[in-house]
Design a protein around this motif. Structure first.
Motif, mmCIF file in Angstrom:
data_model
loop_
_atom_site.group_PDB
_atom_site.id
_atom_site.type_symbol
_atom_site.label_atom_id
_atom_site.label_comp_id
_atom_site.label_asym_id
_atom_site.label_seq_id
_atom_site.Cartn_x
_atom_site.Cartn_y
_atom_site.Cartn_z
ATOM 1 N N SER A 1 3.829 10.400 4.867
ATOM 2 C CA SER A 1 3.003 10.142 6.043
ATOM 3 C C SER A 1 2.592 8.677 6.127
ATOM 4 O O SER A 1 2.613 8.066 7.206
ATOM 5 C CB SER A 1 1.765 11.037 5.994
ATOM 6 O OG SER A 1 0.926 10.783 7.081
ATOM 7 N N ARG A 2 2.240 8.090 4.990
ATOM 8 C CA ARG A 2 1.852 6.679 4.979
ATOM 9 C C ARG A 2 3.036 5.785 5.334
ATOM 10 O O ARG A 2 2.875 4.799 6.070
ATOM 11 C CB ARG A 2 1.260 6.309 3.615
ATOM 12 C CG ARG A 2 -0.085 6.966 3.391
ATOM 13 C CD ARG A 2 -0.807 6.509 2.150
ATOM 14 N NE ARG A 2 -0.004 5.787 1.208
ATOM 15 C CZ ARG A 2 -0.025 5.974 -0.107
ATOM 16 N NH1 ARG A 2 -0.808 6.873 -0.629
ATOM 17 N NH2 ARG A 2 0.732 5.262 -0.900
ATOM 18 N N SER B 1 0.819 -1.213 0.000
ATOM 19 C CA SER B 1 0.000 0.000 0.000
ATOM 20 C C SER B 1 0.858 1.270 0.000
ATOM 21 O O SER B 1 0.339 2.366 -0.194
ATOM 22 C CB SER B 1 -0.935 0.011 1.210
ATOM 23 O OG SER B 1 -0.195 0.215 2.404
ATOM 24 N N LEU B 2 2.160 1.114 0.217
ATOM 25 C CA LEU B 2 3.052 2.271 0.273
ATOM 26 C C LEU B 2 3.631 2.560 -1.108
ATOM 27 O O LEU B 2 3.782 1.655 -1.924
ATOM 28 C CB LEU B 2 4.182 2.008 1.272
ATOM 29 C CG LEU B 2 3.734 1.742 2.700
ATOM 30 C CD1 LEU B 2 4.923 1.414 3.573
ATOM 31 C CD2 LEU B 2 2.964 2.937 3.253
ATOM 32 N N ASP C 1 1.775 13.046 1.521
ATOM 33 C CA ASP C 1 0.889 11.927 1.859
ATOM 34 C C ASP C 1 1.659 10.607 1.827
ATOM 35 O O ASP C 1 1.498 9.767 2.713
ATOM 36 C CB ASP C 1 -0.288 11.883 0.881
ATOM 37 C CG ASP C 1 -1.207 10.714 1.165
ATOM 38 O OD1 ASP C 1 -1.743 10.639 2.295
ATOM 39 O OD2 ASP C 1 -1.372 9.860 0.265
ATOM 40 N N THR D 1 3.581 6.103 9.100
ATOM 41 C CA THR D 1 2.566 5.362 9.853
ATOM 42 C C THR D 1 2.866 3.866 9.837
ATOM 43 O O THR D 1 2.810 3.198 10.877
ATOM 44 C CB THR D 1 1.164 5.655 9.282
ATOM 45 O OG1 THR D 1 0.912 7.057 9.395
ATOM 46 C CG2 THR D 1 0.092 4.884 10.028
ATOM 47 N N ALA D 2 3.207 3.345 8.667
ATOM 48 C CA ALA D 2 3.533 1.912 8.562
ATOM 49 C C ALA D 2 4.794 1.582 9.355
ATOM 50 O O ALA D 2 4.865 0.536 10.019
ATOM 51 C CB ALA D 2 3.714 1.528 7.096
#
Length: 160
Positions: free
Chosen positions: A116-117, A76-77, A113, A120-121
């Motif tokens: 940031s992702r 998803s990254l 974004d 977070t991961a």
């Protein structure tokens, strides 16, 4: 009878080339020596240590690998190709005449974004790794974090 011996002299242009070569070598040696003695390009400046670096570097090697692997394998990254495409988009946006600040801002927002992702991961993978530590392992881990922070806080040689 005297024998005449002919001595061949070195041409002047060879002497000039050798002198220039020696001068250039001495300049380079001086630059390298000065560079080494001053401590390199970052002398007097501590590298920017992000918030996560002391946490990650203090992890045991196998856990550190697990955290990096979890982030690397997260589909998803944004991958390297996607990040390069964002850079290409930025270059295109910067070349547009007249300058379109909104287009540049849109690329910055997409890049932000993605960052940031990834953060977070990374935090989730790190928290999972730390959650699996025993109380004793976690205590040793926090000592290693503190040691890393203390090393960064020490004044560097030549800094006031």
């Amino acid at each position: 009878m005297q024998e005449e011996t002919e001595t061949k002299r070195c041409p002047l242009w060879i002497k000039i080339v050798l002198a220039l070569s020696l001068a250039l070598n001495l300049c380079i040696a001086g630059l390298v020596a000065g560079f080494v003695l001053r401590g390199g390009p970052m002398a007097g400046r501590a590298p920017a240590m992000g918030y996560a670096m002391p946490y990650v570097l203090a992890l045991p090697r196998e856990l550190r690998r697990d955290v990096f692997k979890a982030v690397r394998n997260d589909d998803s990254l944004p991958d390297r190709r996607a990040r390069r495409e964002e850079y290409r988009d930025m270059i295109k946006a910067l070349k547009v005449t007249p300058f379109d600040a909104a287009a540049v801002e849109a690329v910055l927002l997409r890049q932000g974004d993605g960052v940031s992702r990834v953060q977070t991961a990374s935090q989730a993978a790190w928290l999972e790794a730390v959650s699996g530590l025993s109380d004793e392992e976690r205590a040793a881990y926090t000592d290693r974090i503190q040691d890393a922070l203390n090393r960064n806080d020490r004044p560097k040689k030549g800094r006031n």
